[in-house]
Structures are given as structure tokens and as C-alpha cells.
Write a protein that holds these residues in place. Sequence first.
Motif, PDB file in Angstrom:
ATOM      1  N   PRO A 261       5.808  -2.343  -4.518  1.00 29.06           N
ATOM      2  CA  PRO A 261       5.580  -0.898  -4.614  1.00 29.06           C
ATOM      3  C   PRO A 261       5.925  -0.429  -6.035  1.00 29.06           C
ATOM      4  CG  PRO A 261       6.821  -1.450  -2.621  1.00 29.06           C
ATOM      5  CD  PRO A 261       6.756  -2.696  -3.446  1.00 29.06           C
ATOM      6  N   MET A 262       5.022   0.373  -6.628  1.00 30.72           N
ATOM      7  CA  MET A 262       5.178   0.766  -8.034  1.00 30.72           C
ATOM      8  C   MET A 262       5.155   2.276  -8.195  1.00 30.72           C
ATOM      9  SD  MET A 262       2.416  -1.837  -9.709  1.00 30.72           S
ATOM     10  CE  MET A 262       1.368  -1.913  -8.256  1.00 30.72           C
ATOM     11  N   ARG A 263       5.805   2.735  -9.250  1.00 29.14           N
ATOM     12  CA  ARG A 263       5.700   4.146  -9.607  1.00 29.14           C
ATOM     13  C   ARG A 263       4.317   4.366 -10.205  1.00 29.14           C
ATOM     14  NH1 ARG A 263      11.433   6.613 -10.659  1.00 29.14           N
ATOM     15  NH2 ARG A 263      10.108   8.443 -10.728  1.00 29.14           N
ATOM     16  N   ASP A 264       3.851   5.608 -10.158  1.00 30.30           N
ATOM     17  CA  ASP A 264       2.474   5.875 -10.605  1.00 30.30           C
ATOM     18  C   ASP A 264       2.216   5.402 -12.039  1.00 30.30           C
ATOM     19  OD1 ASP A 264       4.118   7.800 -11.649  1.00 30.30           O
ATOM     20  OD2 ASP A 264       2.884   9.521 -11.066  1.00 30.30           O
ATOM     21  N   ASP A 265       3.238   5.508 -12.900  1.00 26.05           N
ATOM     22  CA  ASP A 265       3.015   5.127 -14.301  1.00 26.05           C
ATOM     23  C   ASP A 265       3.026   3.613 -14.532  1.00 26.05           C
ATOM     24  OD1 ASP A 265       5.692   4.681 -13.962  1.00 26.05           O
ATOM     25  OD2 ASP A 265       6.370   6.052 -15.524  1.00 26.05           O
ATOM     26  N   GLU A 266       3.318   2.833 -13.481  1.00 26.06           N
ATOM     27  CA  GLU A 266       3.280   1.371 -13.635  1.00 26.06           C
ATOM     28  C   GLU A 266       1.947   0.790 -13.175  1.00 26.06           C
ATOM     29  OE1 GLU A 266       7.846   0.064 -12.601  1.00 26.06           O
ATOM     30  OE2 GLU A 266       6.677   0.908 -10.964  1.00 26.06           O
ATOM     31  N   ILE A 267       1.141   1.642 -12.549  1.00 22.32           N
ATOM     32  CA  ILE A 267      -0.051   1.120 -11.900  1.00 22.32           C
ATOM     33  C   ILE A 267      -1.160   0.747 -12.886  1.00 22.32           C
ATOM     34  CG2 ILE A 267      -1.953   1.813 -10.349  1.00 22.32           C
ATOM     35  CD1 ILE A 267       0.285   2.950  -8.546  1.00 22.32           C
ATOM     36  N   GLY A 268      -1.242   1.499 -13.979  1.00 21.32           N
ATOM     37  CA  GLY A 268      -2.246   1.189 -14.990  1.00 21.32           C
ATOM     38  C   GLY A 268      -2.118  -0.241 -15.482  1.00 21.32           C
ATOM     39  N   GLU A 269      -0.891  -0.630 -15.749  1.00 21.44           N
ATOM     40  CA  GLU A 269      -0.637  -1.973 -16.253  1.00 21.44           C
ATOM     41  C   GLU A 269      -0.976  -3.033 -15.201  1.00 21.44           C
ATOM     42  OE1 GLU A 269       3.142  -4.264 -18.228  1.00 21.44           O
ATOM     43  OE2 GLU A 269       3.139  -2.061 -18.184  1.00 21.44           O
ATOM     44  N   TRP A 270      -0.601  -2.724 -13.950  1.00 21.61           N
ATOM     45  CA  TRP A 270      -0.907  -3.647 -12.855  1.00 21.61           C
ATOM     46  C   TRP A 270      -2.422  -3.839 -12.736  1.00 21.61           C
ATOM     47  CZ3 TRP A 270      -3.800  -3.481  -8.429  1.00 21.61           C
ATOM     48  CH2 TRP A 270      -3.594  -4.522  -7.515  1.00 21.61           C
ATOM     49  N   LEU A 271      -3.151  -2.730 -12.870  1.00 18.89           N
ATOM     50  CA  LEU A 271      -4.610  -2.793 -12.748  1.00 18.89           C
ATOM     51  C   LEU A 271      -5.212  -3.688 -13.831  1.00 18.89           C
ATOM     52  CD1 LEU A 271      -5.586   0.898 -11.960  1.00 18.89           C
ATOM     53  CD2 LEU A 271      -5.957  -1.091 -10.480  1.00 18.89           C
ATOM     54  N   LYS A 272      -4.675  -3.554 -15.044  1.00 18.77           N
ATOM     55  CA  LYS A 272      -5.189  -4.358 -16.160  1.00 18.77           C
ATOM     56  C   LYS A 272      -5.057  -5.845 -15.858  1.00 18.77           C
ATOM     57  CE  LYS A 272      -3.986  -1.408 -19.864  1.00 18.77           C
ATOM     58  NZ  LYS A 272      -2.813  -1.286 -20.745  1.00 18.77           N
ATOM     59  N   LYS A 273      -3.953  -6.210 -15.210  1.00 20.02           N
ATOM     60  CA  LYS A 273      -3.723  -7.625 -14.892  1.00 20.02           C
ATOM     61  C   LYS A 273      -4.594  -8.108 -13.742  1.00 20.02           C
ATOM     62  CE  LYS A 273       1.090  -7.795 -15.940  1.00 20.02           C
ATOM     63  NZ  LYS A 273       2.269  -7.584 -15.114  1.00 20.02           N
ATOM     64  N   HIS A 274      -4.938  -7.210 -12.816  1.00 17.29           N
ATOM     65  CA  HIS A 274      -5.569  -7.672 -11.584  1.00 17.29           C
ATOM     66  C   HIS A 274      -7.053  -7.377 -11.460  1.00 17.29           C
ATOM     67  CE1 HIS A 274      -1.334  -8.033 -10.550  1.00 17.29           C
ATOM     68  NE2 HIS A 274      -1.732  -8.934  -9.681  1.00 17.29           N
ATOM     69  N   GLU A 275      -7.562  -6.423 -12.189  1.00 18.02           N
ATOM     70  CA  GLU A 275      -8.982  -6.108 -12.049  1.00 18.02           C
ATOM     71  C   GLU A 275      -9.722  -6.703 -13.258  1.00 18.02           C
ATOM     72  OE1 GLU A 275     -10.010  -4.580  -9.026  1.00 18.02           O
ATOM     73  OE2 GLU A 275      -9.904  -2.469  -9.527  1.00 18.02           O
ATOM     74  N   HIS A 276     -10.936  -7.164 -12.964  1.00 19.00           N
ATOM     75  CA  HIS A 276     -11.679  -7.671 -14.100  1.00 19.00           C
ATOM     76  C   HIS A 276     -13.014  -6.991 -14.223  1.00 19.00           C
ATOM     77  CE1 HIS A 276     -10.538 -10.898 -11.113  1.00 19.00           C
ATOM     78  NE2 HIS A 276     -11.549 -10.309 -10.532  1.00 19.00           N
TER      79      HIS A 276
END
Length: 276
Positions: A261-276
Motif C-alpha cells: 500500500p502506497m501514499r498517493d505521491d509514491e504511485i507515480g514511481e511505482w507506475l514507471k517501474k510496472h507499466e510499459h
Amino acid sequence: AKGLGKNQFCFYSDEMGLQLVRKMELEKDLQLALENKQFFVVYQPKWNVKTSSLVGFEALIRWEHPRLGLVSPGEFIQIAEGTGLIVPMTRWALEEACCQCKRWQLQGLEQPVSVNLSVRLFQTDSLQEIVRNVLDKVGLEPHLLELEITESMVLYDINDIIRQLQSLRELGVRVSMDDFGTGYSSIGLLDRIPIDTLKLDRLFTNDLESPSKRAIINAIIMMADHLQLDVIAEGVETREHIEFLTQLGCHVMQGYYYGKPMRDDEIGEWLKKHEH
Ligand code: C2E
Ligand code: CA
Ligand code: CA
Ligand code: CA
């Protein structure tokens, strides 16, 4: 404590006393936590393994206590249910999650968000109204909201619960049955309770080496299929979990393996790692 030695009795009584003091303290502080903005919401991704894509987020509430630090929802949700504070707290969490979902949508990330509903919300008489008001206020399409309920609901007035779930689904929101397979068995009622998704409890995911547990999951997945329910497994932490679940026909997963579970401001970074 009858029959125990004096010292042992004292030991337990101290322990229980401390627990009680903490509980009373939390109960008192919880009243102000909402006003004082001590709650925040974190989001945990749900992942479809078949399509390798994000399929939504679950909103989970957090309490930053000014003195005690982070208090686990495992501890304070129960207290909030006891005092009735769970109702305004959930209304707040619902609005927070819907706002976040709307922000994502405006940024081009269209993903549903799910919010946990305690059974207490079904005893307010105005649950449908609460949800409708939040959706209207935020301007969020109902199909982007999912509500997670638990099996223990079947212990209450089941006809009333079914009626309320129907009126929620008439709004266009989705409903999932959380922690499925633990505690109270709702299996006999599954064809009557209007839901869209079964969430397999983490206990199953953690016990997949056991052939008998695999047989149970297999049966649940086949049953869900017949009832046209989606299935999601929670507590997915390892490659082995993913392999077992995939073999059993479960393709949607949530757990630390994909993201905490992440805070809203951590999600951008997570997306960069997981979406292509
Ligand atoms: P839950 O709805 O079953 O939420 C899943 C819990 O498992 C979350 O704990 C999550 O952080 C944790 N989890 C997720 N993935 C993994 C994993 O791979 N491994 C392990 N070991 N744990 C994982 P959390 O956030 O502490 O929440 C605990 C419970 O508190 C929730 O269980 C839910 O019942 C309740 N809760 C949390 N937020 C709310 C809320 O806004 N309203 C209500 N009514 N209940 C809430
Ligand atoms: Ca949940
Ligand atoms: Ca769960
Ligand atoms: Ca759980």
C-alpha cells in the motif's frame, strides 16, 4: 484467573491492564483524529497476471497518532466500529479515495478504486445515500468505485443486507466479498448475495503448498466461475504464490510482490517501474 498462582494472576492482570489503557486512550483520541486530519489513505495495486496490467487499487486507511506514531487499522477499526465513529470515518475515506481516483482519471490513469465497508455501515439506513452523495460531489463515474464487504455480514439481517447491496449496485458501483473463505461460511448464500468479485483471503495464498488447501481454492474458483464472479487473491508475496494461483485459474492478484500500500505521491514511481 481462578486456580492460577498469585503472581501469574498479577502478570495477566498487568498485561490486560496495559491493553485496556491503550484501548481507552486510542478510543478517546480517535474522536479527534478525523477533525485533526490524522488519517490518510494508502493505495495497493491489483494486478492481472494474464494481461500483465494494473486493474485497480484498494484504498486502506492509516492513522498517524501524534504520540504513538502509526497505529494499525487492525487495532483502530474495531474501536471505531464500537464507538460508531466508523461511519464518519468511512465517509471520509470514501471521499478521499474517490477524489484520488478522479485525479488519476484526469491524469490519464483510469483505474477503479475499492473501499472497505464495515458491516456497521449497513446499519445506518443511508448507505446508498452516503455513496451516492460522495460520487456526485466528486463527479466520479460509479463504475470506478468498488466496495469491499466481508462475509461476517451474513450473521446480520441477510434480507436487509441483500436489499442494500442491490440498491448500491443500482448506482453502478461494484461489490466484492473480502476475506472470502475465512470464518463465517457464506457459501450457501452466494447465489443470493449480489456481488461481482470474490477476494480470496491471504490465509489461502499462504498455504498453497498444502494439497488440501489447493483443492479448496480450486473448488472456490470453479464455483465462482459458474456464478460468474471474478476472483482475486490477496497476500501474494512470492513467485511460487503466483505460479500456484495461476495453475488454479486465478489471474488477478494483490500483495507485496506487486506493490505494498502506497501514499498517493509514491504511485507515480511505482507506475514507471510496472507499466510499459
Ligand atoms: P483487508 O481489507 O483484508 O486488507 C488487506 C490487508 O493486508 C492490508 O492490511 C494490507 O496492507 C495487507 N497486505 C496486503 N498485501 C499483503 C501481503 O502480500 N502480505 C501481507 N502479509 N499483508 C498484505 P492493513 O492495511 O493493515 O489493513 C488491515 C485491515 O483493516 C483490512 O484488511 C481491513 O479489514 C481493515 N481496513 C483498512 N482500511 C479500512 C477502511 O478504510 N475501512 C474499513 N472498514 N476497514 C479497513
Ligand atoms: Ca479489503
Ligand atoms: Ca482482505
Ligand atoms: Ca484480511
